[in-house]
Design an enzyme around this catalytic site. Structure first.
Site, mmCIF file in Angstrom:
data_model
loop_
_atom_site.group_PDB
_atom_site.id
_atom_site.type_symbol
_atom_site.label_atom_id
_atom_site.label_comp_id
_atom_site.label_asym_id
_atom_site.label_seq_id
_atom_site.Cartn_x
_atom_site.Cartn_y
_atom_site.Cartn_z
ATOM 1 N N GLY A 130 49.916 56.065 38.100
ATOM 2 C CA GLY A 130 50.313 55.564 36.776
ATOM 3 C C GLY A 130 51.723 55.023 36.772
ATOM 4 N N GLU B 193 52.316 54.212 56.528
ATOM 5 C CA GLU B 193 51.291 53.711 55.624
ATOM 6 C C GLU B 193 51.579 52.280 55.164
ATOM 7 O OE1 GLU B 193 51.123 57.380 54.779
ATOM 8 O OE2 GLU B 193 49.168 57.288 55.745
ATOM 9 N N GLU C 248 55.448 36.818 45.573
ATOM 10 C CA GLU C 248 56.763 36.298 45.172
ATOM 11 C C GLU C 248 57.838 37.367 45.363
ATOM 12 O OE1 GLU C 248 54.016 36.064 43.350
ATOM 13 O OE2 GLU C 248 53.646 33.913 43.313
HETATM 14 C C1 LIG Z 1 44.041 45.282 42.580
HETATM 15 C C2 LIG Z 1 45.227 45.890 41.897
HETATM 16 C C3 LIG Z 1 45.309 47.266 41.792
HETATM 17 C C4 LIG Z 1 46.391 47.847 41.139
HETATM 18 N N1 LIG Z 1 46.440 49.210 41.028
HETATM 19 C C5 LIG Z 1 47.472 49.777 40.369
HETATM 20 C C6 LIG Z 1 47.498 51.196 40.174
HETATM 21 O O1 LIG Z 1 46.609 51.930 40.609
HETATM 22 N N2 LIG Z 1 48.526 51.729 39.487
HETATM 23 C C7 LIG Z 1 49.549 50.963 38.999
HETATM 24 O O2 LIG Z 1 50.472 51.526 38.426
HETATM 25 N N3 LIG Z 1 49.541 49.607 39.135
HETATM 26 C C8 LIG Z 1 48.518 49.012 39.798
HETATM 27 N N4 LIG Z 1 48.473 47.650 39.931
HETATM 28 C C9 LIG Z 1 49.483 46.846 39.268
HETATM 29 C C10 LIG Z 1 50.460 46.164 40.196
HETATM 30 O O3 LIG Z 1 51.379 47.083 40.697
HETATM 31 C C11 LIG Z 1 51.118 45.051 39.380
HETATM 32 O O4 LIG Z 1 50.114 44.112 39.067
HETATM 33 C C12 LIG Z 1 52.211 44.376 40.153
HETATM 34 O O5 LIG Z 1 53.310 45.239 40.308
HETATM 35 C C13 LIG Z 1 52.689 43.100 39.416
HETATM 36 O O6 LIG Z 1 53.029 43.379 38.104
HETATM 37 P P1 LIG Z 1 52.409 42.569 36.881
HETATM 38 O O7 LIG Z 1 50.941 42.475 37.048
HETATM 39 O O8 LIG Z 1 52.937 43.149 35.627
HETATM 40 O O9 LIG Z 1 52.971 41.087 37.038
HETATM 41 P P2 LIG Z 1 54.439 40.588 36.671
HETATM 42 O O10 LIG Z 1 55.462 41.490 37.283
HETATM 43 O O11 LIG Z 1 54.518 40.357 35.205
HETATM 44 O O12 LIG Z 1 54.484 39.211 37.430
HETATM 45 C C14 LIG Z 1 53.836 38.026 36.920
HETATM 46 C C15 LIG Z 1 54.175 36.885 37.865
HETATM 47 O O13 LIG Z 1 55.588 36.707 37.923
HETATM 48 C C16 LIG Z 1 56.061 36.793 39.262
HETATM 49 N N5 LIG Z 1 57.360 37.463 39.302
HETATM 50 C C17 LIG Z 1 57.703 38.627 38.688
HETATM 51 N N6 LIG Z 1 59.003 38.924 38.958
HETATM 52 C C18 LIG Z 1 59.453 37.956 39.783
HETATM 53 C C19 LIG Z 1 60.710 37.711 40.427
HETATM 54 N N7 LIG Z 1 61.749 38.542 40.274
HETATM 55 N N8 LIG Z 1 60.829 36.594 41.186
HETATM 56 C C20 LIG Z 1 59.779 35.739 41.349
HETATM 57 N N9 LIG Z 1 58.571 35.910 40.754
HETATM 58 C C21 LIG Z 1 58.410 37.002 39.997
HETATM 59 C C22 LIG Z 1 55.033 37.647 39.979
HETATM 60 O O14 LIG Z 1 55.045 37.405 41.363
HETATM 61 C C23 LIG Z 1 53.738 37.190 39.306
HETATM 62 O O15 LIG Z 1 53.289 35.991 39.905
HETATM 63 C C24 LIG Z 1 47.416 47.034 40.581
HETATM 64 C C25 LIG Z 1 47.322 45.646 40.697
HETATM 65 C C26 LIG Z 1 46.239 45.081 41.331
HETATM 66 C C27 LIG Z 1 46.177 43.590 41.426
#
Ligand SMILES: Cc1cc2nc3c(=O)[nH]c(=O)nc-3n(C[C@H](O)[C@H](O)[C@H](O)COP(=O)(O)OP(=O)(O)OC[C@H]3O[C@@H](n4cnc5c(N)ncnc54)[C@H](O)[C@@H]3O)c2cc1C
Length: 381
Positions: free
Chosen positions: A123, A240, A366
């Protein structure tokens, strides 16, 4: 108890390979991506009874206690490539508890993680906190001997299957973002927890939204010190991090591409041959790079920030191969399920779908490029 590290590498490789050949169920061999717990439970039980549920855990906690070299052999030889609901506990939380957990937490949770009586979800992410995780707002306020938790998590993999969650929560709003976060263990059956599935491209509800409405959590469920959760969450199990760059996913995808292309007569097409050769070389590059990091791990040397390259290359190559499979499949390119290509059955669409989020989870491409730019190339932020 067998000391696997005392075996020669060849003998150990043979041992793992034989066990998988004999016991790994046929119906799981073509599963790519995610297992459901129902699909996986019996196989997991077999691994557990063999003492192989946690290859990297120390033997005192019921693991195999493999050193880096043996662990890499295990990873190379195992056939269960897909991630299952046991991942959160065995791979993520277990090592954190070993490092930061109280004696009571270790005694209570580690055996149940190992036996998978408890299945743990991660989480961390929230609607406003993904890449910028430190902005998380789910709040835990101390009330006597309990925390009262309010807020929301999102993209919680296996939220519907898991029994528990380890979560990052805000416990101090008055300090720098990272300094006001704590690491908390939550029972997902507690009153006030609501879990809602999110349907993804494949039609499955692999990940979820989890809502907390005045959820009471014993203070004893705090891991590490109050407000020290950022450091706790950063505890990485060195090797890991390598798992994500394991070239086997791409190697198998390339085999699927070859099967489809052969049955469509595409190896006579020089345009296709160019593309196939490029992809095959990309996979070779990945395998070579992976091997280099494995050698570092074997020698016990630190793995630097440049390992981000491995994550980018493994996931983006996987996407490129799967895109090519869809293109080569012709009319079948839009169909679900196993389809006949020559004498083999190939699932075209499912691997394509599940390769899409690999460049997002565990740090987006990114963000990985930012890490490379800053810490490897020394470019300004
Ligand atoms: C298959 C899958 C399983 C997952 N499982 C879990 C889970 O079990 N538990 C959990 O907590 N989370 C989980 N996640 C979430 C995952 O950790 C987030 O999706 C990830 O950290 C990206 O955050 P966001 O989706 O909010 O995108 P955002 O951070 O909002 O990013 C949106 C876009 O902006 C870009 N971006 C953001 N910041 C920057 C920057 N500084 N410079 C350049 N580009 C940037 C990103 O690359 C992306 O293209 C999972 C995600 C996926 C896809």
């Amino acid at each position: 108890m067998i000391d696997w590290n005392a075996m020669s590498d060849d003998a150990f490789r043979h041992e793992v390979r034989s066990f998988y050949a004999e016991h790994f169920p046929m119906h799981l061999r073509d599963v790519i991506g995610y297992y459901t717990w129902a699909q996986q439970r019996d196989w997991y039980r077999k691994l557990y009874e063999r003492g192989w549920a946690a290859p990297s855990w120390p033997r005192e906690h019921g693991g195999m206690g493999l050193d880096a070299s043996k662990l890499l052999i295990f990873v190379e030889e195992r056939l269960d490539l897909a991630r299952g609901p046991d991942f959160g506990g065995l791979v993520m939380l277990g090592p954190v508890l070993m490092k930061f957990g109280s004696p009571e937490q270790k005694a209570r949770y580690l055996p149940r993680i190992l036996s998978c009586d408890d299945l743990w979800a991660q989480g961390y992410s929230e609607p406003g906190a993904g890449s910028d995780l430190a902005s998380l707002r789910t709040e835990a306020v101390l009330d006597g001997n309990e925390f009262v938790v309010n807020g929301q998590k999102i993209w919680t993999t296996w939220g519907l299957e898991c029994t528990h969650m380890f979560a990052l929560v805000r416990t101090d709003k008055s300090v720098k973002k990272q300094a006001g976060i704590s690491f908390l263990l939550l029972d997902l059956k507690s009153p006030g927890v609501k879990v809602r599935g999110i349907r993804n491209l494949t039609g499955q509800e692999d990940f979820c939204e989890v809502f907390f409405d005045d959820v009471r959590v014993p203070r004893a469920n705090l891991v590490g010190e109050l407000n020290d959760g950022w450091r706790v969450s950063k505890a990485l199990v060195g090797h890991e991090r390598l798992l994500i760059g394991n070239p086997q996913h791409c190697q198998r995808a390339l085999q699927r591409l070859a099967t489809v292309a052969r049955s469509q007569g595409l190896f006579d097409d020089t345009g296709f041959l160019d593309k196939y050769t490029q992809l095959a070389l990309d996979v070779e590059d990945l395998a070579a790079s992976y091997g280099r990091y494995c050698d570092l791990a074997r020698r016990g040397e630190p793995i630097g920030a440049d390992v981000s390259l491995l994550k980018i290359w493994a996931t983006e190559t996987l996407q490129r191969i799967n895109e090519q499979i869809v293109e080569c499949a012709g009319d079948y390119g839009g169909s679900n399920g196993l389809l006949p290509f020559g004498s083999a059955g190939v699932d075209v669409l499912h691997p394509f779908y599940i390769s899409r989020p690999t460049t997002i989870g565990a740090g987006t491409s990114e963000v990985q490029r930012n890490i490379m730019a800053k810490f490897v190339l020394g470019l300004p932020s």
